[in-house]
Design a protein around this motif. Structure first.
Motif, PDB file in Angstrom:
ATOM      1  N   LEU A 115       0.842  -1.200   0.000  1.00 43.20           N
ATOM      2  CA  LEU A 115       0.000   0.000   0.000  1.00 43.20           C
ATOM      3  C   LEU A 115       0.878   1.251   0.000  1.00 43.20           C
ATOM      4  O   LEU A 115       1.769   1.386   0.830  1.00 43.20           O
TER       5      LEU A 115
ATOM      6  N   SER B 264      -0.793  -4.634  -5.308  1.00 48.66           N
ATOM      7  CA  SER B 264      -0.469  -3.320  -4.751  1.00 48.66           C
ATOM      8  C   SER B 264      -1.690  -2.407  -4.808  1.00 48.66           C
ATOM      9  O   SER B 264      -2.530  -2.523  -5.698  1.00 48.66           O
ATOM     10  N   LEU B 265      -1.765  -1.540  -3.818  1.00 47.76           N
ATOM     11  CA  LEU B 265      -2.873  -0.585  -3.706  1.00 47.76           C
ATOM     12  C   LEU B 265      -2.305   0.826  -3.629  1.00 47.76           C
ATOM     13  O   LEU B 265      -1.328   1.058  -2.936  1.00 47.76           O
TER      14      LEU B 265
ATOM     15  N   ARG C  24      -3.655   4.655  -2.691  1.00 51.62           N
ATOM     16  CA  ARG C  24      -4.752   5.448  -2.139  1.00 51.62           C
ATOM     17  C   ARG C  24      -4.324   6.911  -2.099  1.00 51.62           C
ATOM     18  O   ARG C  24      -3.137   7.228  -2.087  1.00 51.62           O
TER      19      ARG C  24
ATOM     20  N   GLN D  56      -7.355   0.505   5.627  1.00 48.06           N
ATOM     21  CA  GLN D  56      -7.027  -0.731   4.919  1.00 48.06           C
ATOM     22  C   GLN D  56      -6.856  -1.889   5.894  1.00 48.06           C
ATOM     23  O   GLN D  56      -7.324  -2.999   5.631  1.00 48.06           O
TER      24      GLN D  56
END
Length: 182
Positions: A39, A121-122, A124, A135
Motif C-alpha cells: 500500500l 499493490s494498492l 490510495r 485498509q
C-alpha cells in the motif's frame, strides 16, 4: 495463543526505511507462507497548494523523488500535470505503481521468492495514517510492516509521525523497520 501470519500489509512511502520494510515483509511471507499487499498513500493536494495555485508540494516526494517534480512531468498531450487535477492524480498513481513494480524487480534480483506481486499493490489518496488504518480494518491482515521514518525532514533516532499514528491506533500488530547501520 497461536501466532498465524497469513496476510501482511506493507505500507510504503518509497524511503530507505520502507525498502527495508519490504525486505522484512517478503522474508516473513516466505517463512509463514503468507501473502503481501503493498500500500502506498499519496497525499491529497488542495487546489490552493497545487502547481497552478502555489508551491509544488510533490517535488521530491514518493515516486517523483528522483528529483523531477511530479507536476513537472508531462502528460500524454505534452502539457504539465497539475497534481490537484484528476489527470495529475492519475499520473501520480501511475508513477507510484511503476515505482512499486521496480522495487519488486529489485527484490527479485536479491533472490527473494516472488511473494510480493505488483497486482497486489494498492494506491490510495488521502491522509497516510487514516488510509493505512482503514485498509487494516477492512483487509483482514495479520501484520502491518512499515518503515520507521519516511521522507520527513527531522533527523535523528526518531520514529515518524505516520509510524507512530499507525502503531498507536492499530488493533493489528505492527512491525516498524529502520535502516540498518552501515
Amino acid at each position: 495463543m497461536e501466532l498465524t501470519i497469513r496476510k501482511i500489509l506493507l505500507a510504503t512511502d518509497f524511503s530507505k526505511n520502507a525498502w527495508q520494510a519490504l525486505r522484512y515483509a517478503a522474508a516473513l511471507a516466505v517463512q509463514n507462507k503468507a501473502s503481501v499487499v503493498c500500500l502506498h498513500v499519496l497525499p491529497e493536494i488542495p487546489k490552493e497548494l497545487s502547481y497552478s495555485g502555489g508551491p509544488n508540494l510533490l517535488y521530491g516526494y514518493g515516486p517523483g523523488y528522483s528529483g523531477v517534480p511530479m507536476s513537472g512531468r508531462r502528460s500524454k498531450d505534452g502539457k504539465h500535470s497539475d497534481p490537484a487535477s484528476s489527470e495529475g492524480r492519475e499520473r501520480a498513481e501511475e508513477l507510484a505503481r511503476d515505482h512499486i513494480r521496480s522495487l519488486i524487480m529489485k527484490l527479485k534480483a536479491e533472490s527473494r521468492e516472488a511473494v510480493v506481486k505488483p497486482e497486489d499493490s494498492l494506491i490510495r489518496i488521502g491522509n497516510p495514517v487514516e488510509s493505512i488504518l482503514h485498509q487494516v480494518e477492512n483487509g483482514d491482515y495479520d501484520l502491518v510492516v512499515m518503515g520507521r521514518r519516511g521522507h520527513g525532514s527531522l533527523r535523528g533516532p526518531r520514529t515518524g509521525g505516520v509510524a507512530l499514528g499507525v502503531v498507536s491506533r492499530s488493533s493489528t500488530p505492527v512491525l516498524v523497520v529502520g535502516t540498518p547501520k552501515s
